[in-house]
Design a protein around this motif. Structure first.
Motif, mmCIF file in Angstrom:
data_model
loop_
_atom_site.group_PDB
_atom_site.id
_atom_site.type_symbol
_atom_site.label_atom_id
_atom_site.label_comp_id
_atom_site.label_asym_id
_atom_site.label_seq_id
_atom_site.Cartn_x
_atom_site.Cartn_y
_atom_site.Cartn_z
ATOM 1 N N ALA A 220 0.833 -1.205 0.000
ATOM 2 C CA ALA A 220 0.000 0.000 0.000
ATOM 3 C C ALA A 220 0.867 1.255 0.000
ATOM 4 N N GLU A 221 1.941 1.234 0.793
ATOM 5 C CA GLU A 221 2.852 2.379 0.851
ATOM 6 C C GLU A 221 3.553 2.591 -0.490
ATOM 7 N N ALA A 222 3.949 1.471 -1.127
ATOM 8 C CA ALA A 222 4.622 1.570 -2.431
ATOM 9 C C ALA A 222 3.675 2.144 -3.486
ATOM 10 N N GLU A 223 2.428 1.675 -3.451
ATOM 11 C CA GLU A 223 1.441 2.173 -4.408
ATOM 12 C C GLU A 223 1.166 3.658 -4.173
ATOM 13 N N ALA A 224 1.092 4.070 -2.920
ATOM 14 C CA ALA A 224 0.853 5.474 -2.594
ATOM 15 C C ALA A 224 2.012 6.343 -3.071
ATOM 16 N N LYS A 225 3.240 5.843 -2.885
ATOM 17 C CA LYS A 225 4.414 6.587 -3.347
ATOM 18 C C LYS A 225 4.427 6.700 -4.862
ATOM 19 N N ALA A 226 4.014 5.606 -5.538
ATOM 20 C CA ALA A 226 3.984 5.612 -7.000
ATOM 21 C C ALA A 226 2.957 6.626 -7.512
ATOM 22 N N LYS A 227 1.803 6.673 -6.866
ATOM 23 C CA LYS A 227 0.774 7.641 -7.272
ATOM 24 C C LYS A 227 1.241 9.069 -7.033
ATOM 25 N N THR A 228 1.928 9.260 -5.908
ATOM 26 C CA THR A 228 2.456 10.597 -5.609
ATOM 27 C C THR A 228 3.478 11.020 -6.649
ATOM 28 N N ALA A 229 4.342 10.045 -7.021
ATOM 29 C CA ALA A 229 5.365 10.332 -8.023
ATOM 30 C C ALA A 229 4.734 10.640 -9.371
ATOM 31 N N GLU A 230 3.684 9.894 -9.755
ATOM 32 C CA GLU A 230 2.992 10.127 -11.015
ATOM 33 C C GLU A 230 2.333 11.514 -11.017
ATOM 34 N N ALA A 231 1.727 11.856 -9.887
ATOM 35 C CA ALA A 231 1.074 13.159 -9.781
ATOM 36 C C ALA A 231 2.082 14.291 -9.894
ATOM 37 N N THR A 232 3.260 14.073 -9.280
ATOM 38 C CA THR A 232 4.323 15.087 -9.339
ATOM 39 C C THR A 232 4.812 15.271 -10.761
ATOM 40 N N VAL A 233 5.016 14.145 -11.471
ATOM 41 C CA VAL A 233 5.480 14.205 -12.867
ATOM 42 C C VAL A 233 4.433 14.909 -13.730
#
Length: 251
Positions: A220-233
């Motif tokens: 869940a933490e990895a998925e949340a980080k991935a979504k955050t990274a996608e949103a940032t990009v």
């Protein structure tokens, strides 16, 4: 005449000394051991001895394996001893001294100490402890004492306990030498081994459940980080496109 302390008195004292909550899986272990120690402490024939101390320390350590937080185990054990008017340091020191004595005795010395009327060479200290128990007509046998003796035998000659036939033969020799009830001791130790096995199974299930929960949380933490990274990009891309568009309009 002083009033005999009740189980409730002892439990109340315990929870006065140890105020942190106890994990539900281990609470029954703690309270059953506490009650057992209490009932012995108020028995007129009971006398503290190193084998009993080793049984208490061993039972606590074996059944409390895996307890978290680890630091709370110290407080729990100290509070148990205090609640029955005992000293946790004395229990541990006497148990350790007996373990060290066991390691200095060979299997032959061990057996001869329980068989002979005179101390075998190099085993005077152990023989004296055995004689003191054997000659005490009012000796109060207990399951914790049996566990202490069993632990002592295992520390001296581990292979004695690995083979069922050899173990039973050794326990027959021990109970005869100590003038203790053989069948009672064997049943108590069978129950002890069975309960340890059950506790280990519970801890394995618990560890598996914790591992699954840990993996779920990490995913869940990895998925949340991935979504955050996608949103940032995506935000950075939009900003760049906006800047490019505004730059073209100015031109």
């Amino acid at each position: 005449m002083s009033q005999v302390r009740t189980v409730s008195d002892t439990k109340r004292d315990f929870y006065t000394h140890h105020t942190r909550p106890i994990n539900s899986i281990f609470r029954r272990v703690v309270e059953e051991l506490l009650v057992e120690m209490h009932l012995l402490s108020v028995n007129a024939d009971f006398r503290y001895d190193p084998f009993y101390a080793l049984g208490v320390v061993t039972s606590f350590e074996r059944f409390m394996q895996g307890y978290r937080p680890e630091a709370d185990k110290v407080s729990i054990f100290q509070s148990m001893c205090q609640a029955i008017g005992g000293d946790a340091n004395r229990y541990k020191e006497d148990a350790m001294a007996l373990v060290e004595l066991a390691k200095r005795c060979s299997g032959t010395q061990l057996i001869e100490c329980f068989r002979q009327d005179m101390p075998p060479e190099g085993a005077q200290e152990l023989w004296e402890k055995i004689e003191a128990i054997a000659k005490n007509d009012h000796f109060k046998y207990s399951r914790l004492f049996a566990i202490g003796v069993y632990t002592f035998l295992g520390e001296s000659e581990p292979q004695l306990l690995e083979d069922t036939e050899k173990r039973d033969e050794m326990l027959t020799t021990v109970t005869a030498g100590l003038n203790l009830p053989e069948e009672k001791m064997k049943k108590d130790l069978d129950l002890y081994r069975s309960n340890l096995e059950k506790m280990n199974q519970v801890l394995e299930v618990l560890e598996d459940a914790l591992a699954v929960e840990r993996q779920r949380r990490e995913k869940a933490e990895a998925e949340a980080k991935a979504k955050t990274a996608e949103a940032t990009v995506a935000t950075e891309t939009n900003d760049e496109q906006k800047e490019t568009s505004e730059s073209g309009s100015d031109a």
